[in-house]
Design a protein around this motif. Structure first.
Motif, PDB file in Angstrom:
ATOM      1  N   LEU A 340      40.588  39.362  41.730  1.00 51.61           N
ATOM      2  CA  LEU A 340      41.738  39.437  42.626  1.00 51.61           C
ATOM      3  C   LEU A 340      42.945  38.883  41.881  1.00 51.61           C
ATOM      4  N   LYS A 341      43.979  39.694  41.753  1.00 46.41           N
ATOM      5  CA  LYS A 341      45.152  39.302  40.986  1.00 46.41           C
ATOM      6  C   LYS A 341      46.330  39.094  41.921  1.00 46.41           C
ATOM      7  N   TRP A 342      46.863  37.898  41.866  1.00 51.53           N
ATOM      8  CA  TRP A 342      48.068  37.592  42.621  1.00 51.53           C
ATOM      9  C   TRP A 342      49.276  37.978  41.758  1.00 51.53           C
ATOM     10  N   GLU A 343      49.456  39.293  41.574  1.00 52.82           N
ATOM     11  CA  GLU A 343      50.576  39.838  40.817  1.00 52.82           C
ATOM     12  C   GLU A 343      51.026  41.107  41.521  1.00 52.82           C
ATOM     13  N   SER A 344      52.335  41.195  41.781  1.00 53.84           N
ATOM     14  CA  SER A 344      52.855  42.308  42.573  1.00 53.84           C
ATOM     15  C   SER A 344      52.771  43.642  41.857  1.00 53.84           C
ATOM     16  N   ASP A 345      52.787  43.654  40.530  1.00 51.54           N
ATOM     17  CA  ASP A 345      52.795  44.908  39.779  1.00 51.54           C
ATOM     18  C   ASP A 345      51.432  45.242  39.188  1.00 51.54           C
ATOM     19  N   THR A 346      50.372  44.555  39.614  1.00 52.77           N
ATOM     20  CA  THR A 346      49.031  44.799  39.087  1.00 52.77           C
ATOM     21  C   THR A 346      48.061  44.950  40.246  1.00 52.77           C
ATOM     22  N   ILE A 347      47.232  45.995  40.165  1.00 58.70           N
ATOM     23  CA  ILE A 347      46.250  46.268  41.215  1.00 58.70           C
ATOM     24  C   ILE A 347      44.891  46.403  40.559  1.00 58.70           C
ATOM     25  N   GLY A 348      43.898  45.729  41.107  1.00 59.26           N
ATOM     26  CA  GLY A 348      42.555  45.794  40.563  1.00 59.26           C
ATOM     27  C   GLY A 348      41.886  47.120  40.861  1.00 59.26           C
ATOM     28  N   GLN A 349      40.720  47.329  40.280  1.00 61.00           N
ATOM     29  CA  GLN A 349      39.996  48.588  40.412  1.00 61.00           C
ATOM     30  C   GLN A 349      39.610  48.862  41.864  1.00 61.00           C
ATOM     31  N   LYS A 351      41.157  47.733  44.518  1.00 56.23           N
ATOM     32  CA  LYS A 351      42.378  47.760  45.336  1.00 56.23           C
ATOM     33  C   LYS A 351      42.327  46.770  46.498  1.00 56.23           C
ATOM     34  N   PHE A 352      41.481  45.747  46.367  1.00 58.61           N
ATOM     35  CA  PHE A 352      41.487  44.710  47.396  1.00 58.61           C
ATOM     36  C   PHE A 352      42.758  43.871  47.330  1.00 58.61           C
ATOM     37  N   ASP A 353      43.425  43.826  46.169  1.00 56.84           N
ATOM     38  CA  ASP A 353      44.574  42.951  45.960  1.00 56.84           C
ATOM     39  C   ASP A 353      45.901  43.703  45.893  1.00 56.84           C
ATOM     40  N   GLU A 354      45.940  44.920  46.443  1.00 56.57           N
ATOM     41  CA  GLU A 354      47.162  45.707  46.314  1.00 56.57           C
ATOM     42  C   GLU A 354      48.329  45.109  47.105  1.00 56.57           C
ATOM     43  N   ASN A 355      48.072  44.252  48.053  1.00 59.96           N
ATOM     44  CA  ASN A 355      49.140  43.621  48.833  1.00 59.96           C
ATOM     45  C   ASN A 355      49.373  42.162  48.439  1.00 59.96           C
ATOM     46  N   LEU A 356      48.771  41.718  47.336  1.00 64.57           N
ATOM     47  CA  LEU A 356      48.956  40.347  46.880  1.00 64.57           C
ATOM     48  C   LEU A 356      50.107  40.275  45.890  1.00 64.57           C
ATOM     49  N   SER A 357      50.797  39.152  45.868  1.00 60.75           N
ATOM     50  CA  SER A 357      51.898  38.924  44.920  1.00 60.75           C
ATOM     51  C   SER A 357      51.823  37.491  44.412  1.00 60.75           C
ATOM     52  N   ASP A 393      35.860  43.728  56.736  1.00 60.39           N
ATOM     53  CA  ASP A 393      35.718  44.369  55.425  1.00 60.39           C
ATOM     54  C   ASP A 393      36.314  43.430  54.385  1.00 60.39           C
ATOM     55  N   ILE A 394      36.123  43.774  53.120  1.00 63.79           N
ATOM     56  CA  ILE A 394      36.519  42.887  52.028  1.00 63.79           C
ATOM     57  C   ILE A 394      38.038  42.757  51.941  1.00 63.79           C
ATOM     58  N   LYS A 395      38.750  43.814  52.231  1.00 65.25           N
ATOM     59  CA  LYS A 395      40.206  43.747  52.132  1.00 65.25           C
ATOM     60  C   LYS A 395      40.789  42.790  53.175  1.00 65.25           C
ATOM     61  N   LYS A 396      40.246  42.817  54.371  1.00 68.77           N
ATOM     62  CA  LYS A 396      40.705  41.859  55.387  1.00 68.77           C
ATOM     63  C   LYS A 396      40.367  40.439  54.971  1.00 68.77           C
ATOM     64  N   LEU A 397      39.202  40.261  54.360  1.00 67.34           N
ATOM     65  CA  LEU A 397      38.826  38.941  53.853  1.00 67.34           C
ATOM     66  C   LEU A 397      39.864  38.446  52.845  1.00 67.34           C
ATOM     67  N   VAL A 398      40.276  39.320  51.939  1.00 69.31           N
ATOM     68  CA  VAL A 398      41.219  38.924  50.897  1.00 69.31           C
ATOM     69  C   VAL A 398      42.589  38.599  51.492  1.00 69.31           C
ATOM     70  N   GLU A 399      43.082  39.480  52.342  1.00 69.33           N
ATOM     71  CA  GLU A 399      44.457  39.345  52.836  1.00 69.33           C
ATOM     72  C   GLU A 399      44.600  38.292  53.932  1.00 69.33           C
TER      73      GLU A 399
END
Length: 663
Positions: A340-349, A351-357, A393-399
């Motif tokens: 999980l990457k806390w970077e606005s311009d980077t998305i993991g494979q 896509k669980f972190d697509e809304n992280l910055s 789901d995993i995305k809700k867990l992350v966000e």
């Protein structure tokens, strides 16, 4: 003339008889590739009272058809409708529409063929209770001699049947278009290479209960011939097995299926593929309600057994599954480490972190950097259902959970650190964060593997952090220079040692020879030392003997010398007394000690001059001058001293000493 009239009348009569014969339709020929439908125009039995087909000899369409050859009828009583044989091409399906028969039930969509499906025998069909309307049974490939007044056969290429009214053609054209829109004239073919399954929706039979959204599986046991419907290919057995209309839980897998598309439609969907490194958590919308298997300590929902309604406690392992996606949902959960990457311009494979910055920080010295970071997470495949039940789901867990938790943690860390400390202590902070956050993640049934902290960044247009970093870089450059100089010094010393080693290697032969020479000399020295030791011991022994001999001789000589010394001392004593007496008399004769001293000086001076050969009067005389032209020199000074008081004292001491020596 009369003959001509008779011939003309005969011809007319023949023509009239021929026309009457043809009009009477008493003889008909039916081709071998056709079938004839018989319509009775009048009958002593009267007309039929209901239906279309006259089963008891009434006027109307007769149930039996005529095949190839000549057929004789009573004049003016029958009409013959010649029709082509019904031909179904290979791999296609023909649909049957019955014009006559028992009416459909209020819940029926298609006519039942449970008691009869003999479309070649109209009499048997109607007598056996065959229903009118579109039939559940279908025709497979082949050629059929069917009564087209009773049955209309709809195929892909044409419609076989007598059009009894003007709108019959439009009606069956619409039916043909409906079936074609469902690809109903071809078999359902599912290929293994397509990785698809067929979702079946049945349009006939009893409706579902209110508590079901999908029809359960029925008639799947091949051993039960009365209910095994062979994947919906036999609608009557499906209904007999208790099948319900609506979307079915049972799906179609690889193979070819001849299904009546008026009875059931088929939707192709992709198989559920669970790749290696993932598991599938099933959320089932159908099935029985069973006991909770999550345990007493779990308070976030129930886990149920496989096949039940709810979240299955056992996940699906990697593989391909013919899963009905209308009957449930499969959430793919990665079981390998994911980042999980806390970077606005980077998305993991995933896509669980697509809304992280980046995490916005405020340091103790009031800097406001943003911190990019990455967290490596692992989910135990056995705990995947627990995670899904708890968070959806995993995305809700992350966000909704991990993002606020991680952001708050690093905000708290930053408030206790200056920017320089945040930069320089990154490794310690990272290690501390890993240890503390690992415990927090475990409470959510997750395994936190690693926390990776990036370099704090400044917001756009703010160069304060860059200035601080520039200072750190300059400091580092200075430290690197010091290190470089030290390394260069060490390298120089190493090079010196190398050169010495090379020189030593070049002189190794000489060194070896010299070392051997040293060893030889040491050995020779040891031999010489041993020899010298022996000689010394020998000499010592000889010397000891010689010493003993000398001692004995010495003792004898000493005794002799003592005796001689005593005699000589006696002699000297007597001589000294005589001399002293003589000197005393001389002094007295000379007129005193002063005169005696002068005389002795003159005598000794003369003796010295005689022995040295020095001129009494120097050839070159240097005079220092003096008052009154008086001359002087060392000789005069010496004589004067001798004649003075010191000379007298010296003479007295000498005179005193001489008698003492005699003793």
């Amino acid at each position: 003339m009369p003959d001509s009239i008779m011939l003309g009348s005969g011809a007319v009569l023949v023509a009239f008889v021929f026309v009457l014969f043809v009009a009477s339709r008493c003889v008909r020929y039916v081709g071998n590739n056709r079938v004839a439908v018989v319509e009775k125009l009048w009958s002593g039995a009267g007309s039929i009272t209901d239906g279309l087909i006259a089963l008891r000899g009434e006027a109307g369409f007769q149930p039996d058809v005529l095949r190839g050859g000549y057929h004789f009828f009573f004049p003016f009583q029958y009409r013959i409708h010649s029709q082509p044989l019904v031909t179904i091409p290979q791999g296609q399906i023909g649909y049957v529409f019955a014009r006559d028969g028992a009416p459909l039930g209020p819940t029926q969509t298609l006519a039942s063929n449970a008691r009869t499906a003999d479309f070649l025998d109209v009499r048997a069909f109607l007598s056996g209770g065959g229903q009118k309307g579109p039939q559940r049974a279908i025709l497979r490939e082949g050629t059929y001699a069917i009564n087209s007044a009773q049955f209309v056969i709809v195929t892909r290429d044409r419609i076989y049947g007598l059009m009894l009214s003007a709108n019959d053609g439009d009606l069956f054209d619409q039916m043909q278009a409906l079936i074609a829109g469902r690809n109903g004239f071809e078999a359902v073919v599912i290929k293994d290479s397509s990785d698809q399954i067929g979702i079946v929706t049945v349009h006939d039979g009893p409706a579902l209960n209110a508590d079901h959204i999908i029809a359960p599986e029925v008639g799947t046991e091949q051993s039960d011939a009365a209910t095994f419907h062979n994947s919906f290919q036999d609608p009557e057995k499906f209904i007999a097995a208790g099948g319900r209309r609506g979307r079915q839980l049972q799906v179609l897998v690889e193979g070819s299926y001849y299904i009546n598309r008026l009875f059931a439609t088929v939707e192709m969907v992709a198989k559920t593929v669970i790749e290696v490194g993932h598991v599938g958590v099933v959320i089932s919308y159908t099935g029985n309600d069973t006991a909770d298997t999550s345990g007493d300590d779990y308070r976030h929902g129930e886990l149920v057994a496989r096949g039940s309604r709810g979240v299955w406690s056992e996940p699906l392992l990697p593989g391909k599954y013919a899963f009905n996606t209308y009957a449930g949902k499969i959430l793919i959960v990665p079981t390998t480490n994911f980042i999980l990457k806390w970077e606005s311009d980077t998305i993991g494979q995933h896509k669980f972190d697509e809304n992280l910055s980046e995490v916005s920080l405020i340091t103790r010295d009031a800097f406001e950097p943003t911190l990019p970071l990455s967290v490596v997470v692992h989910i135990d495949y056995r705990k995947a259902p627990l995670v899904v039940q708890r968070f959806g789901d995993i995305k809700k867990l992350v966000e909704q959970t991990l993002d606020p938790m991680v952001s708050a943690y690093f905000k708290n860390i930053a408030q206790k650190k200056t920017l320089i400390e945040l930069l320089q202590e990154r490794s310690d902070i990272q290690e501390q964060a890993g240890a503390e956050m690992r415990t927090k993640f475990a409470t959510y049934n997750l395994e936190m593997q690693e926390v990776l902290i990036g370099t704090p960044r400044a917001s756009a247009g703010n160069d304060q952090i860059e200035k601080v970093l520039q200072q750190l870089r300059e400091r580092q450059v200075a430290e690197e220079r010091v290190t470089t100089y030290e390394k260069q010094r060490i390298a120089a010393e190493g090079e010196k040692a190398l050169r010495e080693a090379e020189a030593r290697a070049n002189q190794q032969t000489a060194i070896t020879q010299s070392e051997l020479s040293i060893i030889v000399r040491e050995n020779e020295g040891k031999a010489a030392l041993r020899q010298a030791t022996q000689q010394a011991e020998q000499t010592r022994t000889l010397a000891k003997a010689e010493g003993e001999r000398v001692r004995l001789i010495g003792e004898g000589e000493a005794a002799k010398m003592i005796a001689l010394a005593a005699a000589d001392a006696e002699r000297i004593t007597k001589t000294g007394l005589a001399t002293a007496e003589t000197i005393a008399k001389q002094v007295e004769a000379s007129g005193g000690a002063h005169n005696q001293l002068t005389r002795q000086i003159v005598e000794r001076l003369a003796e010295a001059l005689e022995k040295s050969g020095v001129d009494i009067v120097p050839r070159i005389q240097i005079s220092t001058g003096g008052e009154g032209g008086a001359a002087g020199g060392p000789l005069a000074a010496l004589i004067g001293m001798m004649l003075g008081e010191k000379g007298q004292d010296l003479l007295t001491e000498q005179a005193t000493a001489e008698p003492a020596q005699t003793h």
